[in-house]
Each structure stands twice: as structure tokens, then as C-alpha cells.
Design an enzyme around this catalytic site. Structure first.
Site, PDB file in Angstrom:
ATOM      1  N   ASP A  17       0.815  -1.219   0.000  1.00  0.00           N
ATOM      2  CA  ASP A  17       0.000   0.000   0.000  1.00  0.00           C
ATOM      3  C   ASP A  17       0.848   1.268   0.000  1.00  0.00           C
ATOM      4  O   ASP A  17       1.950   1.289   0.552  1.00  0.00           O
ATOM      5  CB  ASP A  17      -0.918  -0.011   1.236  1.00  0.00           C
ATOM      6  CG  ASP A  17      -2.019   1.032   1.123  1.00  0.00           C
ATOM      7  OD1 ASP A  17      -2.419   1.380  -0.010  1.00  0.00           O
ATOM      8  OD2 ASP A  17      -2.484   1.503   2.182  1.00  0.00           O
ATOM      9  N   ASN A  19       1.226   3.362  -2.970  1.00  0.00           N
ATOM     10  CA  ASN A  19       1.713   3.762  -4.303  1.00  0.00           C
ATOM     11  C   ASN A  19       1.165   5.114  -4.738  1.00  0.00           C
ATOM     12  O   ASN A  19       1.883   5.946  -5.293  1.00  0.00           O
ATOM     13  CB  ASN A  19       1.286   2.754  -5.375  1.00  0.00           C
ATOM     14  CG  ASN A  19       1.868   1.375  -5.145  1.00  0.00           C
ATOM     15  OD1 ASN A  19       2.756   1.212  -4.318  1.00  0.00           O
ATOM     16  ND2 ASN A  19       1.358   0.394  -5.861  1.00  0.00           N
ATOM     17  N   SER A  62      -7.587  -5.354  -4.864  1.00  0.00           N
ATOM     18  CA  SER A  62      -8.693  -5.895  -4.066  1.00  0.00           C
ATOM     19  C   SER A  62      -9.991  -5.889  -4.857  1.00  0.00           C
ATOM     20  O   SER A  62     -10.120  -5.184  -5.867  1.00  0.00           O
ATOM     21  CB  SER A  62      -8.866  -5.067  -2.787  1.00  0.00           C
ATOM     22  OG  SER A  62      -9.483  -3.824  -3.081  1.00  0.00           O
ATOM     23  N   ASN A  65     -11.090  -2.498  -5.183  1.00  0.00           N
ATOM     24  CA  ASN A  65     -10.306  -1.586  -6.033  1.00  0.00           C
ATOM     25  C   ASN A  65     -10.930  -1.379  -7.423  1.00  0.00           C
ATOM     26  O   ASN A  65     -10.579  -0.427  -8.128  1.00  0.00           O
ATOM     27  CB  ASN A  65      -8.856  -2.059  -6.198  1.00  0.00           C
ATOM     28  CG  ASN A  65      -8.006  -1.889  -4.947  1.00  0.00           C
ATOM     29  OD1 ASN A  65      -7.071  -2.660  -4.717  1.00  0.00           O
ATOM     30  ND2 ASN A  65      -8.306  -0.885  -4.121  1.00  0.00           N
TER      31      ASN A  65
HETATM   32  C1  IPE Z   1      -5.576  -2.527   0.040  1.00  0.00           C
HETATM   33  O1  IPE Z   1      -5.239  -1.211  -0.118  1.00  0.00           O
HETATM   34  C2  IPE Z   1      -5.543  -3.222  -1.277  1.00  0.00           C
HETATM   35  C3  IPE Z   1      -4.236  -3.370  -1.892  1.00  0.00           C
HETATM   36  C4  IPE Z   1      -3.097  -2.966  -1.396  1.00  0.00           C
HETATM   37  C5  IPE Z   1      -4.223  -4.049  -3.148  1.00  0.00           C
HETATM   38  P1  IPE Z   1      -6.331  -0.066  -0.296  1.00  0.00           P
HETATM   39  O2  IPE Z   1      -5.583   1.192  -0.472  1.00  0.00           O
HETATM   40  O3  IPE Z   1      -7.276  -0.449  -1.380  1.00  0.00           O
HETATM   41  O4  IPE Z   1      -7.103  -0.125   1.081  1.00  0.00           O
HETATM   42  P2  IPE Z   1      -7.868   1.003   1.876  1.00  0.00           P
HETATM   43  O5  IPE Z   1      -8.831   1.640   0.916  1.00  0.00           O
HETATM   44  O6  IPE Z   1      -6.847   1.984   2.363  1.00  0.00           O
HETATM   45  O7  IPE Z   1      -8.517   0.296   3.011  1.00  0.00           O
HETATM   46  C1  IPE Z   2      -1.737   0.152  -3.243  1.00  0.00           C
HETATM   47  O1  IPE Z   2      -1.511   1.509  -3.345  1.00  0.00           O
HETATM   48  C2  IPE Z   2      -1.966  -0.513  -4.574  1.00  0.00           C
HETATM   49  C3  IPE Z   2      -3.371  -0.801  -4.860  1.00  0.00           C
HETATM   50  C4  IPE Z   2      -4.346  -0.690  -4.024  1.00  0.00           C
HETATM   51  C5  IPE Z   2      -3.674  -1.254  -6.190  1.00  0.00           C
HETATM   52  P1  IPE Z   2      -2.692   2.560  -3.341  1.00  0.00           P
HETATM   53  O2  IPE Z   2      -3.083   2.797  -4.768  1.00  0.00           O
HETATM   54  O3  IPE Z   2      -3.784   2.146  -2.453  1.00  0.00           O
HETATM   55  O4  IPE Z   2      -1.933   3.825  -2.775  1.00  0.00           O
HETATM   56  P2  IPE Z   2      -2.512   4.878  -1.742  1.00  0.00           P
HETATM   57  O5  IPE Z   2      -2.978   4.109  -0.552  1.00  0.00           O
HETATM   58  O6  IPE Z   2      -3.607   5.608  -2.440  1.00  0.00           O
HETATM   59  O7  IPE Z   2      -1.328   5.742  -1.444  1.00  0.00           O
HETATM   60 MG    MG Z   3      -4.103   2.456  -0.481  1.00  0.00          MG
END
Ligand code: IPE
Ligand code: IPE
Ligand code: MG
Length: 239
Positions: A17, A19, A62, A65
Site C-alpha cells: 500500500d 503507491n 482488491s 479496487n
Molecule cells: C488494500 O489497499 C488493497 C491493496 C493494497 C491491493 P487499499 O488502499 O485499497 O485499502 P484502503 O482503501 O486503504 O482500506
Molecule cells: C496500493 O496503493 C496498490 C493498490 C491498491 C492497487 P494505493 O493505490 O492504495 O496507494 P494509496 O494508498 O492511495 O497511497
Molecule cells: Mg491504499
């Protein structure tokens, strides 16, 4: 290697998480953050294999997502295809067996093809298993398992009192993979976000503020040091 004195988890799970925030800090589009995140995964696979970790499960996308913008979702789906194209040789050299967990039928045709092929091509490798969660939700997995059990029940393949803790596992996506020993969530959030709900029952949890693209070999080392100090009791009283 700096394994000395460390207890190495057999199965490490990671919620990759941060990115998006990593990219935002640099005024870059979120998808650039995902690209760096994929590069990080490649490094972490290597570090994990060197530590002797046998299973590495990573949350890549997820079930929830899918609700992100089409632009971001498409970029992530294309990244899957790109990743395996680019790192096929390296994954082979490292002895990485690929597995995928989640509702793979939700994936676009091309991505599905690539993941199926990666699974097939790597089935005889055994240095480390990389289990990638795609379109994955822990609750969804449990509901799906219940549905599959119901089906077997209707078809007289199993009796109702045969649904035990151990048998229920057979209806999950990856019954052959042991439960994670350690879960690491970088990125600053302190939650599970629907990852491996069933499997994490007795997993040690470790949270870190480092954003995933910045995750370093030392960050992994620090998590393993902390894990080595934990006393796993499983509800019992240790002598
Ligand atoms: C969890 O991260 C899913 C992945 C890392 C693939 P999210 O960024 O989607 O989770 P929340 O929204 O912060 O709970
Ligand atoms: C995790 O990074 C990767 C995925 C959920 C696909 P995020 O895209 O959730 O990054 P943040 O949490 O918004 O920084
Ligand atoms: Mg995230």
C-alpha cells in the site's frame, strides 16, 4: 545474508500500500506509483527468497479496487501483463512459482491469459511461491467457499457434519498454502482491508509508515527482527 538470530516466517503476506500517495508527493499520476510498486515487488521477492521464506502472498488488487477510476484500473490491469512479460526470465532464474488468488474471472481477457500462463509455466519451481491476490476480497472468498460447500452438499459429495475447520479450508482459493506467519502492511494504514480474513486468524501483524515504493531491504529486516521477538501462543499458555 543476515539471517543470524532471526526466526524466518515460512509464509509472509504483504499489503502493498501507498503507491498513490508516493506518486502524489512527487506530483506524478497514481499509475506511475503503481509502476514503482511493481518494481518494488520484484525486489521484495528476491529478498524474501534469499531469507528462505517459502511463501510470499501479496495484495495487488482488491475486490473493492474495481471502484477506482477506469484509468487507474486499466493501468493496473496492463501492469500485470507488462510485469510478467518483463520479468519472466528473472522469475525463472529466481525459482519463483506463481499462484493467484481471487476472482480471476473478473480480469480482462489478456490479463487472465497472462496469469494462467505464468501459473502453468512456473509450476515446477520450488524456491519460493509468490501468491498474488487479484480481484481478491476476504469476505468474498468466505462466501464463495460457502457456496461451493453448498453445491457439494446438494450433490451429496459431502455430509453437513463433515464441514469442519479443516474441510472448510478446502473450499478457499489456496487450501494448499499454509496460513501467513507474518503480515506486513506498509503505507501507514492500520487495517486489514479485506485481505485473507480466514487465514490471518493467528498471523503476527506488523504495520509501517513507509510507502510501498520506498520499502527497503532494511525495512524488511526490521520487520523480521520484530517478528523474531513475538511469542506466538495460539490461545495457549507458554511455559
Ligand atoms: C488494500 O489497499 C488493497 C491493496 C493494497 C491491493 P487499499 O488502499 O485499497 O485499502 P484502503 O482503501 O486503504 O482500506
Ligand atoms: C496500493 O496503493 C496498490 C493498490 C491498491 C492497487 P494505493 O493505490 O492504495 O496507494 P494509496 O494508498 O492511495 O497511497
Ligand atoms: Mg491504499
Amino acid at each position: 545474508m543476515k539471517n543470524q538470530g532471526l526466526i524466518i516466517p515460512e509464509h509472509l503476506a504483504i499489503i502493498m500500500d501507498g503507491n498513490g500517495r508516493w506518486a502524489k508527493k512527487r506530483l506524478l499520476p497514481r499509475k506511475v506509483g503503481h509502476r514503482y510498486g511493481a518494481e518494488k515487488l520484484r525486489q521484495v521477492v528476491r529478498w524474501s527468497a534469499d531469507y528462505g521464506i517459502k511463501y510470499l502472498s501479496v495484495y495487488a488488487f482488491s475486490a473493492e479496487n474495481w471502484a477506482r477510476s477506469a484509468d487507474e484500473v486499466n493501468a493496473l490491469m496492463n501492469l500485470i501483463v507488462e510485469f510478467f512479460g518483463k520479468y519472466e526470465d528473472e522469475l525463472r532464474e529466481e525459482g519463483v512459482r506463481l499462484r493467484f488468488t481471487g476472482e480471476l474471472s473478473d480480469l480482462p481477457e489478456k490479463s487472465l491469459q497472462v496469469v494462467k500462463q505464468a501459473e502453468l509455466d512456473s509450476k515446477d519451481r520450488d524456491r519460493i511461491m509468490l501468491n498474488i491476490a487479484l480481484s481478491y476480497g476476504g469476505r468474498q472468498e468466505i462466501v464463495r467457499a460457502s457456496r461451493l460447500f453448498g453445491q457439494d452438499l446438494l450433490e451429496n459429495q459431502i455430509a453437513i457434519d463433515e464441514l469442519t475447520l479443516e474441510n472448510f479450508r478446502n473450499y478457499l482459493f489456496t487450501p494448499d498454502i499454509p496460513d501467513p506467519d507474518l503480515l506486513i502492511r506498509p503505507g501507514g494504514e492500520v487495517r486489514i482491508s479485506n485481505f485473507l480474513l480466514w487465514q490471518l486468524s493467528y498471523t503476527e501483524l506488523y504495520f509501517s509508515d513507509v510507502l510501498w515504493p520506498d520499502y527497503s531491504e532494511d525495512d524488511l529486516y526490521q520487520a523480521l527482527v520484530e517478528y523474531s521477538k513475538r511469542e506466538r501462543r495460539y490461545g495457549k499458555v507458554n511455559k
